[in-house]
Structures are given as structure tokens and as C-alpha cells.
Design an enzyme around this catalytic site. Structure first.
Site, mmCIF file in Angstrom:
data_model
loop_
_atom_site.group_PDB
_atom_site.id
_atom_site.type_symbol
_atom_site.label_atom_id
_atom_site.label_comp_id
_atom_site.label_asym_id
_atom_site.label_seq_id
_atom_site.Cartn_x
_atom_site.Cartn_y
_atom_site.Cartn_z
ATOM 1 C CB CYS A 149 11.486 -135.425 64.862
ATOM 2 S SG CYS A 149 9.858 -135.659 65.518
ATOM 3 C CB SER B 60 2.421 -132.172 67.800
ATOM 4 O OG SER B 60 2.877 -130.849 67.932
ATOM 5 C CB CYS C 213 9.337 -137.998 64.426
ATOM 6 S SG CYS C 213 8.721 -136.381 64.014
ATOM 7 C CB CYS D 156 7.874 -124.320 60.581
ATOM 8 S SG CYS D 156 7.587 -126.016 60.035
ATOM 9 C CB CYS E 46 4.742 -121.791 61.676
ATOM 10 S SG CYS E 46 3.228 -122.515 62.354
ATOM 11 C CB CYS F 8 2.426 -127.754 57.095
ATOM 12 S SG CYS F 8 1.311 -127.263 58.428
ATOM 13 C CD GLU G 232 12.069 -134.937 56.793
ATOM 14 O OE1 GLU G 232 12.721 -134.792 55.755
ATOM 15 O OE2 GLU G 232 12.341 -134.399 57.863
HETATM 16 N N1 SAH Z 1 2.158 -129.113 62.730
HETATM 17 C C1 SAH Z 1 2.231 -129.664 64.027
HETATM 18 C C2 SAH Z 1 3.169 -130.848 64.140
HETATM 19 C C3 SAH Z 1 4.443 -130.801 63.351
HETATM 20 S S1 SAH Z 1 5.628 -129.577 63.823
HETATM 21 C C4 SAH Z 1 2.604 -128.600 65.038
HETATM 22 O O1 SAH Z 1 3.006 -127.503 64.648
HETATM 23 O O2 SAH Z 1 2.444 -128.868 66.219
HETATM 24 C C5 SAH Z 1 6.337 -130.295 65.303
HETATM 25 C C6 SAH Z 1 6.985 -129.271 66.236
HETATM 26 O O3 SAH Z 1 8.230 -128.782 65.681
HETATM 27 C C7 SAH Z 1 6.118 -128.041 66.464
HETATM 28 O O4 SAH Z 1 6.065 -127.711 67.836
HETATM 29 C C8 SAH Z 1 6.860 -126.991 65.673
HETATM 30 O O5 SAH Z 1 6.560 -125.704 66.117
HETATM 31 C C9 SAH Z 1 8.297 -127.366 65.877
HETATM 32 N N2 SAH Z 1 9.222 -126.742 64.939
HETATM 33 C C10 SAH Z 1 8.982 -126.388 63.655
HETATM 34 N N3 SAH Z 1 10.087 -125.836 63.089
HETATM 35 C C11 SAH Z 1 11.075 -125.835 64.047
HETATM 36 C C12 SAH Z 1 12.459 -125.427 64.076
HETATM 37 N N4 SAH Z 1 13.046 -124.919 63.002
HETATM 38 N N5 SAH Z 1 13.142 -125.607 65.223
HETATM 39 C C13 SAH Z 1 12.554 -126.172 66.318
HETATM 40 N N6 SAH Z 1 11.272 -126.599 66.342
HETATM 41 C C14 SAH Z 1 10.524 -126.427 65.227
HETATM 42 FE FE1 SF4 Z 2 2.802 -126.631 60.031
HETATM 43 FE FE2 SF4 Z 2 3.600 -127.325 62.479
HETATM 44 FE FE3 SF4 Z 2 5.358 -126.294 60.694
HETATM 45 FE FE4 SF4 Z 2 3.468 -124.717 61.766
HETATM 46 S S1 SF4 Z 2 5.153 -125.747 62.856
HETATM 47 S S2 SF4 Z 2 4.014 -124.830 59.581
HETATM 48 S S3 SF4 Z 2 1.765 -126.127 61.946
HETATM 49 S S4 SF4 Z 2 4.311 -128.239 60.527
#
Ligand code: SAH
Ligand code: SF4
Length: 352
Positions: free
Chosen positions: A335, A193, A104, A118, A115, A111, A91
């Protein structure tokens, strides 16, 4: 067999392809111009029917197929779900502001970093996107915006995936999006990022690209970060922070640190104080993002009051802080799948 998309082939290669078939250079520019405007082969005015047929038999306009489109925030936000070759989907989210429009963008299907808070990280990993699949997300957004009389101005790699885990395709896509022959968006208006892949940060510095770096920090002590961002076990804070600092010093640009606030996990005064201890006040910016709840997740969002207290404490300690609102349009830093979640909880207008 799937046909190559024109973006994957490129303008120069298209010129050679046409020359090999006896067509003049201006034909290539003509076809490329229509491509940028999203006009299909059959509707390419001024291009002879025989050539249009030849092109259609050899290429696709885009390798992405729009599977779904969701509009929210009174039309200010549009989320697109694209089908990719091989049956995967990713997306991209368009966020409209008065003075800029940010896309975005996704760099991977799923991924591999995993994490725990996420949604993308909790799902299975699919595959890396190829550079043209990244670029085509931006091209499609720009074409849609053209219909509104606007242009795409900023790109953030904050959709699905870890951009530095798909390094070459991401760097190639940045160069292609910056190419005036495609979108002409300056890398200064792009944010990469990362969860903290230290070798990738060093490599990126060597590219001389002047893109903005954002580090998804979320914890300022290793034992907690090992859990929240598992790649920290490989590249702990004592390696990550110097790499980010070097990036800021060499490029002269502020590094953004993302901090997704999780109630009772990383939102305490202790966490704020550790953050202040870790990050230089110079050339850094903290983006505090209240957690956007994910179905089935054990994590929760803190209260608005706690979010503001955390941010105030960090600001008082001397760091630049912005609180991002994941629910509204001020969602630059949150996003991708997060927007997907938030969009799913507000009244939607679904087309297609
Ligand atoms: N993988 C990269 C980029 C994509 S995630 C990274 O982790 O930086 C983009 C951002 O969204 C990251 O800072 C991530 O930690 C954050 N994010 C992921 N899940 C989230 C959630 N449920 N609520 C708020 N931010 C979130
Ligand atoms: Fe991957 Fe970023 Fe999500 Fe962590 S926050 S699982 S690095 S997309």
C-alpha cells in the site's frame, strides 16, 4: 503556537488537567468518549459550554488535517492524505475485506533508506512522525469506519517510511493503538514491515509486543540486495536472516518476507533458488508483490506469467507463498505510495 492534540496529551493527562480546573473525573471520560467518536468540542453534548470553550482554547481534536481523500475499488479502498504540523503530508490507506479492515499507515515523511524502486525512497526525507501522529491516522480511519458500522481490525506499517528508523514513536504508537481506552487493536493484528534494520529487530523482540514482523527482502544475495535495499550494505543478509529467524523462534510467529518482483532484476529462476536456499520453510511466509510502476522509474513489472512461474518455483521448493495483487483490493503488502500510484491509474472518485 499550535495547540496539543488530545491524543498527544492522553486520557490520564486530560483527567489531571480537568481536575486542576475543578472538574470531576467523569468529565474526562465524557470528553474522551466524544474524542473517540470524532465529535468536535463545540458538539460535545452534555459538556457545559464554558468547559467546551476552555478545551477548545487549550487543545486540538487531532493534529492531522485531511487534505485529500480518494475512493477506489468500488468503495473498498480509501486513501487519505493528511497534513502534519510543519507543512508535511503523509498518506494512509483503508482496505476493506469481508472479515477484516486493514489500515496501511505511515511512520515517516519520506524515507531515508532510499530503495531505488520505491517512490517514497526516491523523494526527499522530511521527518519522523510522532507517536500521536501515527495513532491519529488509525483513530481517523476507525471513526470513518464507525459511520459504516464497521471497526478497524488490522494495522500494517507499510505506508511511507521505515518504521524501525523511527523506533520509539512506532513502538509507542503500537502500545497506544492496543490500549482498550483508544482502539483496542491487538498487536497480533499489526504488521511492522522493515527494510532490515537489524538492531531494531532485536530491540523489538525485547518489547514483548507480539506484533508480526515483515522483512522487505527483494533479493537473496548481497550484491543485488545492496542495490535494491541500500541498508543491506550496513546490515547484510548474514546478519538480517539470523535476526529474523530469532524473532520467529522467540515469538513463535511466522515472519513474512516481502519480495517485490522487478522484471529481469529479481524474477529469474536463479533468484527463486537463492530465496529457497536462504529462508527456512518453517515459520516463514513469502509475499510476492508484482512491482507497481512508478513514474520515471527504470524498473518494470514482470508479466503475469513470470510472476506465477516465480511463485510456483518457490512454492515447489517448500516455502509458503502468496502473490499479492497490487492493483486490486488484495493489496495488504503493497500500500502506501504504491497504492497512491495504482489509485491514480484507475477511475477515481475524489472528494474534498
Ligand atoms: N519501509 C518499510 C515499510 C514501507 S514499504 C519497508 O520497506 O518494509 C512497504 C512495502 O512496499 C515494502 O515491502 C516495499 O519494498 C514495497 N514497495 C515499495 N515500492 C513498491 C512498488 N513500487 N511496487 C510494489 N511494492 C513496493
Ligand atoms: Fe523506505 Fe520501504 Fe520505500 Fe525502501 S521500500 S525506500 S525502506 S519505504
Amino acid at each position: 503556537m499550535t495547540l496539543p492534540s488530545l491524543t498527544s496529551v492522553g486520557h490520564d493527562e486530560l483527567t489531571r488537567w480537568l481536575a486542576a480546573r475543578g472538574h470531576a473525573r467523569f468529565r474526562s471520560d465524557q470528553v474522551w468518549g466524544w474524542l473517540l467518536r470524532g465529535v468536535g468540542f463545540e458538539a460535545m453534548d452534555g459538556v457545559p459550554k464554558t468547559l467546551r470553550d476552555e478545551l477548545a482554547a487549550a487543545f486540538r481534536m487531532s493534529s492531522l488535517t485531511l487534505e485529500k481523500e480518494v475512493v477506489a475499488d468500488q468503495g473498498l479502498t480509501t486513501k487519505m492524505l493528511y497534513g502534519l504540523d510543519g507543512g508535511y503530508s503523509v498518506e494512509a490507506v483503508v482496505m476493506r475485506y469481508p472479515s477484516r479492515i486493514t489500515l496501511c499507515i505511515s511512520s515517516q515523511v519520506g524515507c531515508p533508506i532510499g530503495c531505488p524502486f520505491c517512490a517514497t525512497g526516491q523523494g526527499p526525507f522530511g521527518r519522523n512522525l510522532r507517536s500521536h501522529e501515527i495513532v491519529e491516522q488509525a483513530l481517523d480511519a476507525d471513526r470513518r469506519l464507525a459511520a459504516e458500522g464497521r471497526r478497524l481490525s488490522h494495522v500494517v506499517f507499510m505506508g511511507m517510511g521505515e518504521p524501525l528508523n523511527n523506533y520509539q514513536a512506532v513502538v509507542d504508537s503500537v502500545r497506544q493503538m492496543a490500549d482498550p481506552d483508544l482502539l483496542g487493536i491487538s498487536p497480533r493484528r499489526m504488521v511492522i514491515s522493515t527494510s532490515g534494520l537489524v538492531p531494531g529487530i532485536g530491540r523489538l523482540l525485547g518489547e514483548g509486543l507480539s506484533a508480526t514482523l515483515a522483512i522487505s527482502l527483494h533479493a537473496a544475495r548481497n550484491d543485488l540486495r545492496d542495490v535494491l535495499v541500500p541498508v543491506n550494505r550496513k546490515y547484510p543478509l548474514e546478519e538480517l536472516i539470523p535476526a529474523a529467524r530469532e524473532f520467529a523462534v522467540v515469538t513463535g510467529r511466522r515472519v513474512s518476507y516481502e519480495w517485490v518482483l522487478l522484471a529481469g532484476v529479481n524474477d529469474t529462476d536463479r533468484d527463486a533458488d537463492e530465496l529457497l536456499e536462504l529462508i527456512d520453510t518453517h515459520q516463514s511466509h513469502i509475499n510476492v508483490i508484482p512491482f507497481n510502476p512508478v513514474d520515471g522509474s527504470p524498473y518494470r513489472a514482470p508479466s503475469r506469467k513470470r510472476v506465477m512461474e516465480f511463485a510456483a518455483r518457490v512454492r515447489k521448493g517448500g516455502l509458503n507463498v502468496t502473490v499479492r495483487d497490487t492493483r486490486g483490493r488484495d493489496g495488504d503488502a503493497a500500500c502506501g505510495q504504491l497504492r497512491a500510484r495504482s489509485l491514480a491509474t484507475v477511475p477515481l472518485e475524489v472528494t474534498l
